[in-house]
Write a protein that holds these residues in place. Structure first.
Motif: not given
Length: 340
Positions: A206-216
């Motif tokens: 989930v934490d990687a998802v949040c970062m990737n949603l913002v970046m990609y």
């Protein structure tokens, strides 16, 4: 054509004005609904002495479909949330939160088209085991994930992906730490994914998802996850397209479905005729799409309303304040109707 009756819960704060806007548009599009108005939230507490009257529950049970404005739950004892109570009462196990970019809105991204599918009745929001120590120095809450619940929501996600021609489902979890609950959810979702080889499956913490949603954000198509993670991710996704004012929500069960604006009741601007009604208009579009399985004409009406709203925002002449204009709720609604 026989009139379809739907329950309408105007809600609190700006709710009545934005729900009225959505109903004007549904009528202008020729949907031919009859409306069974019911109360919930603070309005219900003031009128009936309870936040969720039995009459409201009976209306929803009878009509099977409800359109709902934002509700306020008083801080303190009693209900943890009227919305949660509705979901549990009708076993509305699937929360469906799509976000789509509209040209003309103030947002950081373009061409966003993501659906978050959130398990709606289990996990940290199940309400089980919430206690606080008498000395106020500790608190506990229990998260419960069942195989049946995980399978139900995973099947829902993959079936929706197939129905809508989506390419990829991302299973979002925290199984590296929450090995019991999130681990079970991931295991079951993997099993369901094997039944849909035509859909690409991706797994992400989930934490990687949040970062990737913002970046990609372009990497995401359909997201399926548990209750708490889905609550957070769906609001993050709303931020990608301009905020909660542009994000609807559907709560779907076996027999009943409730469609809603997902933002708050905004009591500070209630009664001023300046609120943006897009969230509940988009929720009404979800409602029409849900009903299209029973009436083919509903899909065409949903597309007409979506296109009219899209054109109104793109033209930019008659927008509410949060969308960058100075129009009233009524004027913005009039503009959408003129574009139908």
């Amino acid at each position: 054509m026989t009139q379809r009756s739907i329950t309408v819960i105007p809600g609190d704060g700006i709710g009545p004005s934005i729900v009225a806007a959505a109903i004007r548009i549904l009528d202008a599009a020729g949907c031919n609904f009859s409306y069974d108005y019911a109360d919930a939230g603070l309005v219900a507490l003031e009128k009936h002495g309870e936040l969720l009257p039995q009459g409201t529950l009976d209306s929803i049970a009878h009509n099977k479909i409800a359109l709902k404005g934002p509700l306020t739950t008083p801080i303190g004892g009693g209900f943890s949330s009227v919305n949660v109570a509705l979901r549990k009462y009708f076993n509305l196990y699937a929360n469906l939160r799509p976000v789509v970019s509209f040209e003309g809105t103030h947002s950081r991204y373009e061409n966003i088209d993501i659906i978050t599918i959130r398990e709606n009745t289990e996990g940290m929001y199940s309400g089980i085991g919430q206690t606080r120590a008498s000395d106020n120095n500790s608190g506990e809450a229990t998260s419960v994930i069942t195989r049946a619940g995980a399978e139900h929501i995973s099947e829902f996600a993959y079936q929706l992906a197939v129905k809508e021609g989506r390419k990829k489902v991302t299973i979002v979890h925290k199984a590296n730490i929450l090995k019991s609950t999130s681990g079970l959810f991931l295991d079951v979702a993997r099993e369901v994914a094997q039944r849909y080889p035509q859909i690409e499956t991706n797994e992400m913490i989930v934490d990687a998802v949040c970062m990737n949603l913002v970046m990609y954000p372009e990497r995401f198509d359909v997201i399926v996850t548990t209750n708490l993670f889905g609550d957070i991710i769906s609001d993050l996704c709303a931020g990608l397209v301009g905020g909660l004012g542009m994000a609807p929500g559907a709560n779907i069960g076996k027999d009943v479905a409730i469609f809603e604006a997902v933002h708050g009741s905004a009591p500070d601007i209630a009664g001023q005729n300046i609120a943006n009604p897009c969230s509940v208009i988009l929720a009404s579009i979800q409602m029409l799409e849900h009903l299209s399985g029973q009436d083919n004409s509903m899909q065409e009406k949903a597309e007409r309303i979506r296109n009219a709203m899209r054109n109104t925002i793109k033209q930019g002449h008659t927008l509410t304040r949060d969308l960058g204009g100075s129009a009233s709720t009524t004027e913005f609604t009039d503009a959408i109707i003129s574009n139908l």
